[in-house]
Design a protein around this motif. Structure first.
Motif, mmCIF file in Angstrom:
data_model
loop_
_atom_site.group_PDB
_atom_site.id
_atom_site.type_symbol
_atom_site.label_atom_id
_atom_site.label_comp_id
_atom_site.label_asym_id
_atom_site.label_seq_id
_atom_site.Cartn_x
_atom_site.Cartn_y
_atom_site.Cartn_z
ATOM 1 N N ILE A 41 35.234 36.849 29.381
ATOM 2 C CA ILE A 41 35.726 35.543 28.920
ATOM 3 C C ILE A 41 36.605 34.910 29.999
ATOM 4 O O ILE A 41 36.481 33.716 30.303
ATOM 5 N N ALA A 42 37.476 35.705 30.600
ATOM 6 C CA ALA A 42 38.332 35.197 31.675
ATOM 7 C C ALA A 42 37.491 34.766 32.872
ATOM 8 O O ALA A 42 37.787 33.744 33.510
ATOM 9 N N ASN A 43 36.454 35.509 33.174
ATOM 10 C CA ASN A 43 35.551 35.150 34.275
ATOM 11 C C ASN A 43 34.873 33.815 33.980
ATOM 12 O O ASN A 43 34.766 32.956 34.853
ATOM 13 N N PHE A 44 34.425 33.623 32.753
ATOM 14 C CA PHE A 44 33.789 32.369 32.355
ATOM 15 C C PHE A 44 34.761 31.200 32.467
ATOM 16 O O PHE A 44 34.416 30.134 32.971
ATOM 17 N N VAL A 45 36.001 31.407 32.024
ATOM 18 C CA VAL A 45 37.013 30.349 32.097
ATOM 19 C C VAL A 45 37.355 30.025 33.550
ATOM 20 O O VAL A 45 37.636 28.873 33.891
ATOM 21 N N ALA A 46 37.300 31.013 34.420
ATOM 22 C CA ALA A 46 37.625 30.800 35.837
ATOM 23 C C ALA A 46 36.686 29.797 36.481
ATOM 24 O O ALA A 46 37.091 29.077 37.401
ATOM 25 N N TYR A 47 35.445 29.724 36.008
ATOM 26 C CA TYR A 47 34.504 28.757 36.575
ATOM 27 C C TYR A 47 34.962 27.319 36.348
ATOM 28 O O TYR A 47 34.545 26.421 37.084
ATOM 29 N N ALA A 48 35.788 27.073 35.344
ATOM 30 C CA ALA A 48 36.292 25.723 35.100
ATOM 31 C C ALA A 48 37.407 25.346 36.076
ATOM 32 O O ALA A 48 37.658 24.163 36.305
ATOM 33 N N PHE A 49 38.058 26.328 36.663
ATOM 34 C CA PHE A 49 39.219 26.051 37.507
ATOM 35 C C PHE A 49 38.988 26.306 38.988
ATOM 36 O O PHE A 49 39.801 25.891 39.819
ATOM 37 N N ALA A 50 37.913 26.976 39.350
ATOM 38 C CA ALA A 50 37.670 27.297 40.752
ATOM 39 C C ALA A 50 36.184 27.166 41.057
ATOM 40 O O ALA A 50 35.356 27.292 40.161
ATOM 41 N N PRO A 51 35.850 26.920 42.316
ATOM 42 C CA PRO A 51 34.438 26.812 42.686
ATOM 43 C C PRO A 51 33.695 28.128 42.486
ATOM 44 O O PRO A 51 34.271 29.215 42.593
ATOM 45 N N THR A 52 32.420 28.015 42.208
ATOM 46 C CA THR A 52 31.579 29.185 41.971
ATOM 47 C C THR A 52 31.585 30.140 43.154
ATOM 48 O O THR A 52 31.577 31.357 42.973
ATOM 49 N N VAL A 53 31.614 29.581 44.363
ATOM 50 C CA VAL A 53 31.564 30.415 45.558
ATOM 51 C C VAL A 53 32.799 31.319 45.661
ATOM 52 O O VAL A 53 32.773 32.336 46.337
ATOM 53 N N LEU A 54 33.870 30.982 44.961
ATOM 54 C CA LEU A 54 35.063 31.830 44.948
ATOM 55 C C LEU A 54 35.086 32.784 43.764
ATOM 56 O O LEU A 54 35.502 33.931 43.891
ATOM 57 N N VAL A 55 34.644 32.311 42.607
ATOM 58 C CA VAL A 55 34.729 33.124 41.386
ATOM 59 C C VAL A 55 33.760 34.300 41.425
ATOM 60 O O VAL A 55 34.114 35.416 41.051
ATOM 61 N N THR A 56 32.551 34.070 41.887
ATOM 62 C CA THR A 56 31.526 35.121 41.867
ATOM 63 C C THR A 56 31.898 36.345 42.688
ATOM 64 O O THR A 56 31.831 37.471 42.182
ATOM 65 N N PRO A 57 32.319 36.197 43.958
ATOM 66 C CA PRO A 57 32.682 37.413 44.704
ATOM 67 C C PRO A 57 33.916 38.105 44.137
ATOM 68 O O PRO A 57 34.017 39.328 44.185
ATOM 69 N N LEU A 58 34.828 37.348 43.582
ATOM 70 C CA LEU A 58 36.008 37.980 42.996
ATOM 71 C C LEU A 58 35.641 38.737 41.724
ATOM 72 O O LEU A 58 36.267 39.737 41.385
ATOM 73 N N GLY A 59 34.598 38.283 41.036
ATOM 74 C CA GLY A 59 34.100 39.012 39.874
ATOM 75 C C GLY A 59 33.514 40.357 40.277
ATOM 76 O O GLY A 59 33.515 41.309 39.501
ATOM 77 N N ALA A 60 33.032 40.446 41.500
ATOM 78 C CA ALA A 60 32.489 41.712 42.001
ATOM 79 C C ALA A 60 33.581 42.757 42.174
ATOM 80 O O ALA A 60 33.293 43.955 42.269
ATOM 81 N N LEU A 61 34.811 42.319 42.207
ATOM 82 C CA LEU A 61 35.912 43.271 42.324
ATOM 83 C C LEU A 61 36.075 44.122 41.065
ATOM 84 O O LEU A 61 36.821 45.096 41.058
ATOM 85 N N SER A 62 35.345 43.775 40.020
ATOM 86 C CA SER A 62 35.383 44.596 38.804
ATOM 87 C C SER A 62 34.838 45.996 39.082
ATOM 88 O O SER A 62 35.159 46.943 38.366
ATOM 89 N N ILE A 63 34.025 46.121 40.125
ATOM 90 C CA ILE A 63 33.515 47.438 40.525
ATOM 91 C C ILE A 63 34.683 48.350 40.889
ATOM 92 O O ILE A 63 34.720 49.526 40.525
ATOM 93 N N ILE A 64 35.645 47.802 41.596
ATOM 94 C CA ILE A 64 36.805 48.585 42.025
ATOM 95 C C ILE A 64 37.661 48.965 40.821
ATOM 96 O O ILE A 64 38.114 50.098 40.707
ATOM 97 N N VAL A 65 37.845 48.019 39.913
ATOM 98 C CA VAL A 65 38.622 48.309 38.703
ATOM 99 C C VAL A 65 37.933 49.408 37.904
ATOM 100 O O VAL A 65 38.585 50.337 37.410
ATOM 101 N N SER A 66 36.612 49.336 37.804
ATOM 102 C CA SER A 66 35.868 50.366 37.075
ATOM 103 C C SER A 66 36.017 51.736 37.735
ATOM 104 O O SER A 66 36.167 52.756 37.051
ATOM 105 N N ALA A 67 35.985 51.763 39.068
ATOM 106 C CA ALA A 67 36.131 53.035 39.781
ATOM 107 C C ALA A 67 37.519 53.636 39.559
ATOM 108 O O ALA A 67 37.652 54.840 39.334
#
Length: 96
Positions: free
Chosen positions: A9-35
């Motif tokens: 939900i937070a990732n979806f809301v982030a698209y309203a406040f930042a460009p897609t080119v910034l939100v998508t790679p930062l969403g990939a950081l969830s891999i690190i959180v999962s690890a």
């Protein structure tokens, strides 16, 4: 499960406040959180390849964010509507 739902939900809301080119790679950081959570909660061991993968995710995200193109701020609701109703790749397929 709850944290995954809240995160998406937070990732979806982030698209309203930042460009897609910034939100998508930062969403990939969830891999690190999962690890990290797997190490803490599940007592899993992160091997050297996993550490290398996490470092590459961080480096890639930093590089993309630094080199992201600048976008103009949206000034009105009509501008949002025209962008939403525009055909994808309209300018590429229908020149003129």
């Amino acid at each position: 499960m709850i944290t995954m739902i809240v995160g998406e939900i937070a990732n979806f809301v982030a698209y309203a406040f930042a460009p897609t080119v910034l939100v998508t790679p930062l969403g990939a950081l969830s891999i690190i959180v999962s690890a990290v959570l797997a190490q803490i909660i599940l007592k899993e061991k992160l091997h050297s390849i996993g550490v290398l993968g996490c470092i590459m995710c961080i480096a890639g995200s930093i590089i993309i964010v630094i080199h992201a193109p600048k976008e103009q701020p949206i000034k009105s609701d009509l501008e949002i509507w025209s962008m939403a109703t525009q055909l994808a790749g309209e300018h590429d397929f229908f020149p003129g």
